[in-house]
Design a protein around this motif. Structure first.
Motif, PDB file in Angstrom:
ATOM      1  N   ARG A  64       0.712  -1.339   0.000  1.00 35.66           N
ATOM      2  CA  ARG A  64      -0.027  -0.025   0.037  1.00 35.66           C
ATOM      3  C   ARG A  64       1.241   1.632  -0.122  1.00 35.66           C
ATOM      4  O   ARG A  64       1.701   0.976   0.699  1.00 35.66           O
ATOM      5  CB  ARG A  64      -1.217  -0.043   1.249  1.00 35.66           C
ATOM      6  CG  ARG A  64      -1.591  -1.236   1.522  1.00 35.66           C
ATOM      7  CD  ARG A  64      -2.756  -1.211   2.451  1.00 35.66           C
ATOM      8  NE  ARG A  64      -3.650  -2.813   1.783  1.00 35.66           N
ATOM      9  CZ  ARG A  64      -4.525  -3.087   3.643  1.00 35.66           C
ATOM     10  NH1 ARG A  64      -4.716  -2.050   4.399  1.00 35.66           N
ATOM     11  NH2 ARG A  64      -4.937  -4.255   2.812  1.00 35.66           N
ATOM     12  N   SER A  65       0.475   2.422  -0.790  1.00 32.93           N
ATOM     13  CA  SER A  65       1.072   3.492  -0.693  1.00 32.93           C
ATOM     14  C   SER A  65       0.249   4.866  -1.124  1.00 32.93           C
ATOM     15  O   SER A  65      -0.589   4.312  -1.971  1.00 32.93           O
ATOM     16  CB  SER A  65       2.285   3.317  -2.167  1.00 32.93           C
ATOM     17  OG  SER A  65       2.432   4.518  -2.292  1.00 32.93           O
ATOM     18  N   LEU A  66       0.928   5.684  -0.724  1.00 36.92           N
ATOM     19  CA  LEU A  66      -0.326   6.565  -0.822  1.00 36.92           C
ATOM     20  C   LEU A  66       0.813   8.063  -2.457  1.00 36.92           C
ATOM     21  O   LEU A  66       0.363   9.089  -2.897  1.00 36.92           O
ATOM     22  CB  LEU A  66       0.147   8.220   0.108  1.00 36.92           C
ATOM     23  CG  LEU A  66      -1.462   7.139   1.250  1.00 36.92           C
ATOM     24  CD1 LEU A  66      -1.339   8.028   2.729  1.00 36.92           C
ATOM     25  CD2 LEU A  66      -2.424   7.144   1.044  1.00 36.92           C
ATOM     26  N   GLU A 113       9.692   4.376   4.684  1.00 38.23           N
ATOM     27  CA  GLU A 113       8.902   4.443   2.695  1.00 38.23           C
ATOM     28  C   GLU A 113       8.020   5.156   3.237  1.00 38.23           C
ATOM     29  O   GLU A 113       8.197   6.110   2.409  1.00 38.23           O
ATOM     30  CB  GLU A 113       8.496   2.900   2.901  1.00 38.23           C
ATOM     31  CG  GLU A 113       9.445   1.762   2.000  1.00 38.23           C
ATOM     32  CD  GLU A 113      10.028   1.322   3.079  1.00 38.23           C
ATOM     33  OE1 GLU A 113      10.926   0.564   3.352  1.00 38.23           O
ATOM     34  OE2 GLU A 113       9.606   1.427   4.649  1.00 38.23           O
ATOM     35  N   VAL A 114       7.149   5.591   3.970  1.00 40.21           N
ATOM     36  CA  VAL A 114       6.003   6.558   4.130  1.00 40.21           C
ATOM     37  C   VAL A 114       6.813   7.719   4.214  1.00 40.21           C
ATOM     38  O   VAL A 114       6.103   9.027   3.829  1.00 40.21           O
ATOM     39  CB  VAL A 114       5.328   6.082   5.407  1.00 40.21           C
ATOM     40  CG1 VAL A 114       4.179   7.415   5.468  1.00 40.21           C
ATOM     41  CG2 VAL A 114       4.215   5.231   5.395  1.00 40.21           C
ATOM     42  N   TYR A 115       7.441   7.957   4.976  1.00 37.40           N
ATOM     43  CA  TYR A 115       8.029   9.817   5.130  1.00 37.40           C
ATOM     44  C   TYR A 115       8.922   9.454   3.935  1.00 37.40           C
ATOM     45  O   TYR A 115       9.413  10.153   3.579  1.00 37.40           O
ATOM     46  CB  TYR A 115       9.072   9.834   6.858  1.00 37.40           C
ATOM     47  CG  TYR A 115       8.869   9.823   7.382  1.00 37.40           C
ATOM     48  CD1 TYR A 115       8.254  10.522   8.433  1.00 37.40           C
ATOM     49  CD2 TYR A 115       8.052   7.816   8.239  1.00 37.40           C
ATOM     50  CE1 TYR A 115       7.869  10.558   9.641  1.00 37.40           C
ATOM     51  CE2 TYR A 115       7.327   8.546   9.707  1.00 37.40           C
ATOM     52  CZ  TYR A 115       7.536   9.581  10.201  1.00 37.40           C
ATOM     53  OH  TYR A 115       6.621   9.603  11.780  1.00 37.40           O
ATOM     54  N   SER A 174       1.133  16.201   7.143  1.00 39.50           N
ATOM     55  CA  SER A 174       1.644  16.294   7.913  1.00 39.50           C
ATOM     56  C   SER A 174       1.447  14.891   8.420  1.00 39.50           C
ATOM     57  O   SER A 174       0.052  14.020   8.844  1.00 39.50           O
ATOM     58  CB  SER A 174       1.181  17.019   8.815  1.00 39.50           C
ATOM     59  OG  SER A 174      -0.624  16.773   9.223  1.00 39.50           O
ATOM     60  N   ILE A 175       2.534  14.220   9.322  1.00 43.01           N
ATOM     61  CA  ILE A 175       2.471  13.023  10.153  1.00 43.01           C
ATOM     62  C   ILE A 175       1.846  12.938  12.119  1.00 43.01           C
ATOM     63  O   ILE A 175       2.751  14.533  12.671  1.00 43.01           O
ATOM     64  CB  ILE A 175       3.544  12.001  10.781  1.00 43.01           C
ATOM     65  CG1 ILE A 175       3.928  12.210   9.192  1.00 43.01           C
ATOM     66  CG2 ILE A 175       2.999  10.636  11.203  1.00 43.01           C
ATOM     67  CD1 ILE A 175       3.321  10.746   8.444  1.00 43.01           C
TER      68      ILE A 175
END
Length: 289
Positions: free
Chosen positions: A118-120, A151-153, A166-167
């Motif tokens: 999964r990826s944004l 990976e998200v960052y 923003s996280i």
């Protein structure tokens, strides 16, 4: 899955019926490799077959899981299966109070983890293109609530719109529901290579909150079917930038439209689901005659 092995042994020794609850796939999971080696996979498949053949009842979190198990393990599982969706607890929403999105920004919010395939990044690309076309709302924000991997960052860093993203800290369940109320739209994420029965548990609470859902999910999977049933129609594949742009444009144009909670969601309220399971379990232990 070790709990299923222990329950199987206890059932064989005691003669009591075995009930197996699939909240997710076991060896049929395709999003990532849980087995590590061909030998371990063969061993796990053998045990899954043994357990399913012996089970008196197979409870599944989705209809798709039940259908896939019946297709891959021909032991008459269909006749012994029961679908228990994760659903939502109506009591969780009784004391939330009224909260509305802020007029100072337009927020797209995601709650939970991001893992496997999964990826944004495709969403970020779609937002970047819309921004260049001057088609995004003023002060658009993408807020990710949870604890995320490296990976998200990295995807945020290379998105071209990192200043919009923003996280946010992981929240308690109650506080997460309150923040969902404040979102202009909620992001749902399932990669197209997932089995058709993949259905993240938060989808029920997303629908109950009543905000528009940007559903980046397979078009013909169970999640998409559930969303359409509950009048949530902003659905597009996670990997299609053009389709995401089209759905986002619809959401941006309809942001001020009031939404009613779909009456179809009542079928997935947790107390009703558990009551039905209770009746099934009673049938297993009721003395004959």
């Amino acid at each position: 899955f070790s709990s299923a092995l222990a329950a199987y042994r206890l059932s064989k020794e005691s003669g009591l019926p075995l009930v197996v609850d699939y909240r997710d796939y076991w060896t049929l999971l395709s999003d990532y490799d849980l087995m590590g080696s061909c030998l371990k996979r063969a061993y796990s498949v053998a045990w899954e077959k043994r357990i399913l053949k012996h089970a008196s009842l197979v409870v599944c979190a989705t209809k798709g899981i039940a259908e896939d198990l019946d297709r891959h393990f021909p032991f008459g599982i269909k006749e012994r299966s029961f679908v228990l969706y994760n659903g939502h607890d109506e009591a969780d929403f009784s004391d939330l109070g009224e909260s509305a999105p802020s007029s100072d920004e337009f927020s797209l919010c995601y709650f939970g983890n991001i893992y496997a395939r999964r990826s944004l990044k495709y969403l970020y690309q779609a937002v970047l293109e819309l921004e260049r076309e001057v088609l995004t709302p003023a002060n658009l924000k993408i807020k990710l609530y949870g604890s995320f991997n490296r990976e998200v960052y990295e995807e945020i860093q290379h998105s071209g719109i990192s200043e919009m993203i923003s996280i946010e800290p992981m929240l308690s369940h109650h506080d997460a529901l309150k923040e969902m109320q404040k979102a202009d739209a909620l992001i749902l994420l399932i990669n197209s290579s997932s089995p058709k029965g993949t259905l993240t548990s938060k989808v029920f609470e997303y629908i109950r909150i009543g905000r528009p859902i940007l559903a980046l999910v397979p078009l013909h999977g169970e999640a998409a079917h559930l969303l359409r049933t509950c009048d949530q129609n902003h659905i597009c594949p996670m990997e299609s930038v053009s389709a995401i742009k089209a759905c986002l444009s619809e959401i941006f144009m309809q942001c001020s439209v009031e939404r009613e909670v779909s009456p179809a969601l009542q079928d997935y309220e947790r107390s009703a689901q558990v009551a039905a399971l209770h009746r099934k379990l009673q049938e297993l232990v009721r003395p004959v005659g």
